[in-house]
Motif scaffolding. Sequence first.
Motif, PDB file in Angstrom:
ATOM      1  N   ILE A   5       0.837  -1.203   0.000  1.00  0.00           N
ATOM      2  CA  ILE A   5       0.000   0.000   0.000  1.00  0.00           C
ATOM      3  C   ILE A   5       0.871   1.253   0.000  1.00  0.00           C
ATOM      4  N   SER A  33      -5.620   1.306   7.474  1.00  0.00           N
ATOM      5  CA  SER A  33      -6.055   2.692   7.417  1.00  0.00           C
ATOM      6  C   SER A  33      -4.944   3.515   6.777  1.00  0.00           C
ATOM      7  N   ALA A  52      -8.873   5.267  -5.985  1.00  0.00           N
ATOM      8  CA  ALA A  52      -9.086   4.568  -4.715  1.00  0.00           C
ATOM      9  C   ALA A  52      -9.620   3.169  -4.969  1.00  0.00           C
ATOM     10  N   LYS A  53     -10.530   3.041  -5.912  1.00  0.00           N
ATOM     11  CA  LYS A  53     -11.091   1.728  -6.241  1.00  0.00           C
ATOM     12  C   LYS A  53     -10.011   0.809  -6.819  1.00  0.00           C
ATOM     13  N   ARG A  56      -7.748  -0.363  -3.986  1.00  0.00           N
ATOM     14  CA  ARG A  56      -8.447  -1.388  -3.204  1.00  0.00           C
ATOM     15  C   ARG A  56      -8.483  -2.718  -3.954  1.00  0.00           C
ATOM     16  N   THR A  57      -8.689  -2.679  -5.253  1.00  0.00           N
ATOM     17  CA  THR A  57      -8.732  -3.905  -6.047  1.00  0.00           C
ATOM     18  C   THR A  57      -7.407  -4.656  -5.964  1.00  0.00           C
ATOM     19  N   VAL A  59      -5.107  -4.400  -3.572  1.00  0.00           N
ATOM     20  CA  VAL A  59      -4.899  -4.863  -2.199  1.00  0.00           C
ATOM     21  C   VAL A  59      -5.768  -6.079  -1.902  1.00  0.00           C
ATOM     22  N   TYR A  60      -7.033  -6.046  -2.336  1.00  0.00           N
ATOM     23  CA  TYR A  60      -7.919  -7.178  -2.090  1.00  0.00           C
ATOM     24  C   TYR A  60      -7.450  -8.420  -2.840  1.00  0.00           C
ATOM     25  N   TYR A  71      -9.580  -4.982   4.289  1.00  0.00           N
ATOM     26  CA  TYR A  71     -10.305  -3.769   3.968  1.00  0.00           C
ATOM     27  C   TYR A  71      -9.322  -2.603   4.023  1.00  0.00           C
ATOM     28  N   LEU A  72      -9.529  -1.620   3.151  1.00  0.00           N
ATOM     29  CA  LEU A  72      -8.671  -0.440   3.105  1.00  0.00           C
ATOM     30  C   LEU A  72      -9.526   0.801   3.332  1.00  0.00           C
ATOM     31  N   GLU A  73      -9.204   1.550   4.374  1.00  0.00           N
ATOM     32  CA  GLU A  73      -9.871   2.803   4.670  1.00  0.00           C
ATOM     33  C   GLU A  73      -8.929   3.942   4.320  1.00  0.00           C
TER      34      GLU A  73
END
Length: 76
Positions: A5, A33, A52-53, A56-57, A59-60, A71-73
């Motif tokens: 990240i 976070s 951001a999406k 997240r993709t 990382v997931y 989960y990423l905040e």
Amino acid sequence: MKALIETIVSALVDYPEDVQVTERDDDGRTVYSLSVNKADMGKVIGKQGRIAKAIRTVVYAAGSSQHKKIYLEISE
């Protein structure tokens, strides 16, 4: 995962020294976070949240190979 990240986000922002990622475990899932400089918030989120999406993709997808719920905040 934390390093992944930081690497992705540091390449996007003007102030990479302000990028901070914290990790916590909540009910069998790992929550990361992400905190960046206020001036870089728009660069991390992108138009209509596309960047951001995408972050997240990635990382997931990396988390699914380890069979973990991740989960990423994104916060200021």
